[in-house]
Design a protein around this motif. Structure first.
Motif, PDB file in Angstrom:
ATOM      1  N   UNK A 164     -27.367 -21.570  31.599  1.00 46.35           N
ATOM      2  CA  UNK A 164     -28.373 -22.592  31.884  1.00 46.35           C
ATOM      3  C   UNK A 164     -28.981 -22.877  30.926  1.00 46.35           C
ATOM      4  N   UNK A 165     -28.912 -24.086  30.221  1.00 47.03           N
ATOM      5  CA  UNK A 165     -29.773 -24.384  28.780  1.00 47.03           C
ATOM      6  C   UNK A 165     -30.681 -25.442  29.202  1.00 47.03           C
ATOM      7  N   UNK A 166     -32.086 -25.114  29.177  1.00 47.33           N
ATOM      8  CA  UNK A 166     -32.928 -26.050  29.268  1.00 47.33           C
ATOM      9  C   UNK A 166     -33.292 -26.844  27.969  1.00 47.33           C
ATOM     10  N   UNK A 167     -32.856 -28.243  28.051  1.00 43.51           N
ATOM     11  CA  UNK A 167     -33.084 -29.032  26.939  1.00 43.51           C
ATOM     12  C   UNK A 167     -33.992 -30.242  27.229  1.00 43.51           C
ATOM     13  N   UNK A 168     -34.051 -31.409  26.502  1.00 47.16           N
ATOM     14  CA  UNK A 168     -34.958 -32.566  26.717  1.00 47.16           C
ATOM     15  C   UNK A 168     -34.349 -33.819  26.566  1.00 47.16           C
ATOM     16  N   UNK A 169     -34.926 -34.710  26.888  1.00 42.38           N
ATOM     17  CA  UNK A 169     -34.496 -36.069  26.600  1.00 42.38           C
ATOM     18  C   UNK A 169     -34.619 -36.174  24.770  1.00 42.38           C
ATOM     19  N   UNK A 170     -35.441 -35.565  24.409  1.00 38.04           N
ATOM     20  CA  UNK A 170     -35.796 -35.654  22.774  1.00 38.04           C
ATOM     21  C   UNK A 170     -34.379 -34.884  22.364  1.00 38.04           C
ATOM     22  N   UNK A 171     -33.647 -34.279  23.015  1.00 41.71           N
ATOM     23  CA  UNK A 171     -32.419 -33.697  22.146  1.00 41.71           C
ATOM     24  C   UNK A 171     -31.197 -34.689  22.398  1.00 41.71           C
ATOM     25  N   UNK A 172     -31.468 -35.599  23.054  1.00 42.37           N
ATOM     26  CA  UNK A 172     -30.373 -36.888  23.177  1.00 42.37           C
ATOM     27  C   UNK A 172     -30.951 -37.949  22.522  1.00 42.37           C
ATOM     28  N   UNK A 173     -32.345 -38.184  22.496  1.00 42.78           N
ATOM     29  CA  UNK A 173     -32.772 -39.510  21.950  1.00 42.78           C
ATOM     30  C   UNK A 173     -33.821 -39.158  20.809  1.00 42.78           C
ATOM     31  N   UNK A 174     -33.887 -39.562  19.827  1.00 43.20           N
ATOM     32  CA  UNK A 174     -34.942 -39.324  18.891  1.00 43.20           C
ATOM     33  C   UNK A 174     -36.199 -40.025  19.209  1.00 43.20           C
ATOM     34  N   UNK A 175     -37.296 -39.313  19.352  1.00 40.38           N
ATOM     35  CA  UNK A 175     -38.508 -39.964  19.661  1.00 40.38           C
ATOM     36  C   UNK A 175     -39.661 -39.441  18.567  1.00 40.38           C
ATOM     37  N   UNK A 176     -40.739 -40.398  18.646  1.00 39.31           N
ATOM     38  CA  UNK A 176     -41.999 -40.009  17.737  1.00 39.31           C
ATOM     39  C   UNK A 176     -42.632 -38.675  18.259  1.00 39.31           C
ATOM     40  N   UNK A 177     -43.066 -37.929  17.239  1.00 40.65           N
ATOM     41  CA  UNK A 177     -44.171 -36.773  17.394  1.00 40.65           C
ATOM     42  C   UNK A 177     -43.256 -35.643  17.738  1.00 40.65           C
ATOM     43  N   UNK A 178     -41.764 -35.605  17.641  1.00 40.01           N
ATOM     44  CA  UNK A 178     -41.053 -34.473  18.046  1.00 40.01           C
ATOM     45  C   UNK A 178     -40.163 -34.095  16.893  1.00 40.01           C
ATOM     46  N   UNK A 179     -40.492 -34.392  15.596  1.00 40.33           N
ATOM     47  CA  UNK A 179     -39.297 -34.133  14.779  1.00 40.33           C
ATOM     48  C   UNK A 179     -38.641 -32.593  14.705  1.00 40.33           C
ATOM     49  N   UNK A 180     -39.534 -31.615  14.677  1.00 38.82           N
ATOM     50  CA  UNK A 180     -39.112 -30.273  14.433  1.00 38.82           C
ATOM     51  C   UNK A 180     -38.373 -29.953  16.080  1.00 38.82           C
ATOM     52  N   UNK A 181     -39.308 -30.175  16.970  1.00 37.92           N
ATOM     53  CA  UNK A 181     -38.829 -29.901  18.374  1.00 37.92           C
ATOM     54  C   UNK A 181     -37.516 -30.614  18.733  1.00 37.92           C
ATOM     55  N   UNK A 182     -37.240 -31.898  18.553  1.00 33.73           N
ATOM     56  CA  UNK A 182     -36.085 -32.429  18.783  1.00 33.73           C
ATOM     57  C   UNK A 182     -35.044 -32.177  17.857  1.00 33.73           C
ATOM     58  N   UNK A 183     -35.384 -31.746  16.681  1.00 31.78           N
ATOM     59  CA  UNK A 183     -34.186 -31.015  16.069  1.00 31.78           C
ATOM     60  C   UNK A 183     -33.410 -30.052  16.680  1.00 31.78           C
ATOM     61  N   UNK A 184     -34.235 -29.073  17.295  1.00 32.07           N
ATOM     62  CA  UNK A 184     -33.850 -27.641  17.925  1.00 32.07           C
ATOM     63  C   UNK A 184     -33.210 -28.133  19.066  1.00 32.07           C
ATOM     64  N   UNK A 185     -33.560 -29.223  19.821  1.00 34.00           N
ATOM     65  CA  UNK A 185     -32.962 -29.821  21.279  1.00 34.00           C
ATOM     66  C   UNK A 185     -31.581 -30.302  20.900  1.00 34.00           C
ATOM     67  N   UNK A 186     -31.448 -31.282  19.705  1.00 34.13           N
ATOM     68  CA  UNK A 186     -30.081 -31.460  19.499  1.00 34.13           C
ATOM     69  C   UNK A 186     -29.225 -30.573  18.915  1.00 34.13           C
ATOM     70  N   UNK A 187     -29.675 -29.490  18.279  1.00 28.85           N
ATOM     71  CA  UNK A 187     -28.731 -28.507  17.934  1.00 28.85           C
ATOM     72  C   UNK A 187     -28.332 -27.711  19.126  1.00 28.85           C
ATOM     73  N   UNK A 188     -29.170 -27.501  20.257  1.00 31.78           N
ATOM     74  CA  UNK A 188     -28.809 -27.158  21.270  1.00 31.78           C
ATOM     75  C   UNK A 188     -27.451 -27.514  21.998  1.00 31.78           C
ATOM     76  N   UNK A 189     -27.679 -28.824  22.137  1.00 29.51           N
ATOM     77  CA  UNK A 189     -26.669 -29.859  22.764  1.00 29.51           C
ATOM     78  C   UNK A 189     -25.409 -29.617  21.741  1.00 29.51           C
ATOM     79  N   UNK A 190     -25.460 -29.817  20.471  1.00 33.72           N
ATOM     80  CA  UNK A 190     -24.236 -29.605  19.616  1.00 33.72           C
ATOM     81  C   UNK A 190     -23.530 -28.103  19.835  1.00 33.72           C
ATOM     82  N   UNK A 191     -24.114 -27.034  19.898  1.00 36.07           N
ATOM     83  CA  UNK A 191     -23.671 -25.728  20.018  1.00 36.07           C
ATOM     84  C   UNK A 191     -22.963 -25.550  21.413  1.00 36.07           C
ATOM     85  N   UNK A 192     -23.942 -25.846  22.396  1.00 36.50           N
ATOM     86  CA  UNK A 192     -23.346 -25.360  23.773  1.00 36.50           C
ATOM     87  C   UNK A 192     -22.363 -26.375  24.124  1.00 36.50           C
TER      88      UNK A 192
END
Length: 293
Positions: A164-192
């Motif tokens: 079970x992988x906890x991700x975020x809306x910021x890992x599906x849709x790019x949002x302001x103020x979350x450049x590094x955090x969002x990148x890590x969540x997008x990476x989780x989506x791609x890998x898993x």
């Protein structure tokens, strides 16, 4: 006649979506389940631990802060957990991570659920050029997830278990103020998401549930977004229950709260309008602009 046909198609589409994402969660299925929860000392991870405890599961909890983790462990035992063990570990350290899964197997004799929830601290601000922080955040938020999942997969395959992988809306849709955090969540989506395909192709009976969460009312999240974002926060207790339920039901993707799924569904529609709405949902002060940019 055309309108009737379109209406029928819409109804059929909604029915299919409801069927595909229907929740078949039975709390009794978690009695005696063997569960490893990371980031369990606070926020959503803490609430996840409590839900498993109420169901009568066996737990191994891990986080960096031992004193807080002890408090969570004691409450889990009071709530009905069969057994509760602790592993104090820093997920930014590969040496610390190495012993986490081994401890879970040694204490519980196997593993049914690996709940990857921990995150590294990152400020809620515009990109400031700190590449080293981004590198560290990817280690904690992304590479450590891969490390733990890789170690756990042989045991999960034996139990027909779940990641079970906890991700975020910021890992599906790019949002302001979350450049590094969002990148890590997008990476989780791609890998898993890719790993899920590979497990299916190999016939390995391990499910992967990616949990896409919106704004949750944890203390850390509320402190970060104060005066910067205009949207409601939803209860961590309910978000945690949705996570546990989705994992037990072996759902591929879970969305919480209600607005997250339609946002993800329509994310490729009207990109210019989406950007306009997104940028106006956040409070921006010109003095926040990084001079070097």
């Amino acid at each position: 006649m055309g309108y009737k046909m379109k209406g029928s198609c819409l109804v059929a589409f909604v029915a299919i979506i409801v069927y595909l994402y229907s929740d078949t969660f039975d709390p009794e299925s978690l009695v005696n389940a063997r569960v490893l929860v990371t980031g369990a000392s606070a926020g959503i991870g803490e609430e996840i631990a409590y839900h498993y405890a109420r169901a009568g599961a066996n737990l191994v909890l891990t986080a960096r802060r031992e004193n807080v983790l002890i408090t969570v462990r004691n409450k889990c035992l009071k709530l009905g957990a069969k057994t509760v063990s602790m592993v104090v570990a820093d997920m930014g350290s590969s040496e610390d991570r190495n012993g986490v899964v081994e401890k879970a197997i040694a204490d519980m004799g196997g593993l049914d659920y690996l709940v990857l929830n921990h995150i590294g601290y990152t400020p809620f601000q515009m990109w400031d050029g700190d590449v080293n922080h981004t590198r560290w955040l990817m280690e904690v938020n992304f590479l450590s997830y891969i490390h733990l999942a890789t170690k756990a997969l042989p045991y999960l395959a034996k139990s027909r278990g779940s990641v079970i992988v906890l991700s975020s809306l910021t890992g599906k849709i790019a949002t302001p103020y979350t450049t590094s955090y969002g990148a890590s969540k997008f990476a989780l989506d791609g890998f898993f998401s890719s790993l899920r395909h590979e497990l299916g192709m190999k016939g390995i009976p391990v499910s992967i549930t990616l949990c896409i969460l919106g704004l949750i009312d944890t203390q850390s999240a509320m402190e970060k977004v104060k005066d910067k974002i205009s949207m409601p926060a939803y209860p961590a207790h309910d978000a945690a229950l949705a996570v546990v339920s989705a994992g037990a039901s072996r759902i591929e993707e879970m969305y919480y709260p209600w607005y997250v799924r339609p946002l993800c569904f329509f994310r490729e529609w009207f990109p210019q309008s989406r950007a306009w709405v997104m940028q106006r949902s956040y409070q921006y002060k010109p003095e926040e602009t990084v001079a070097s940019l």
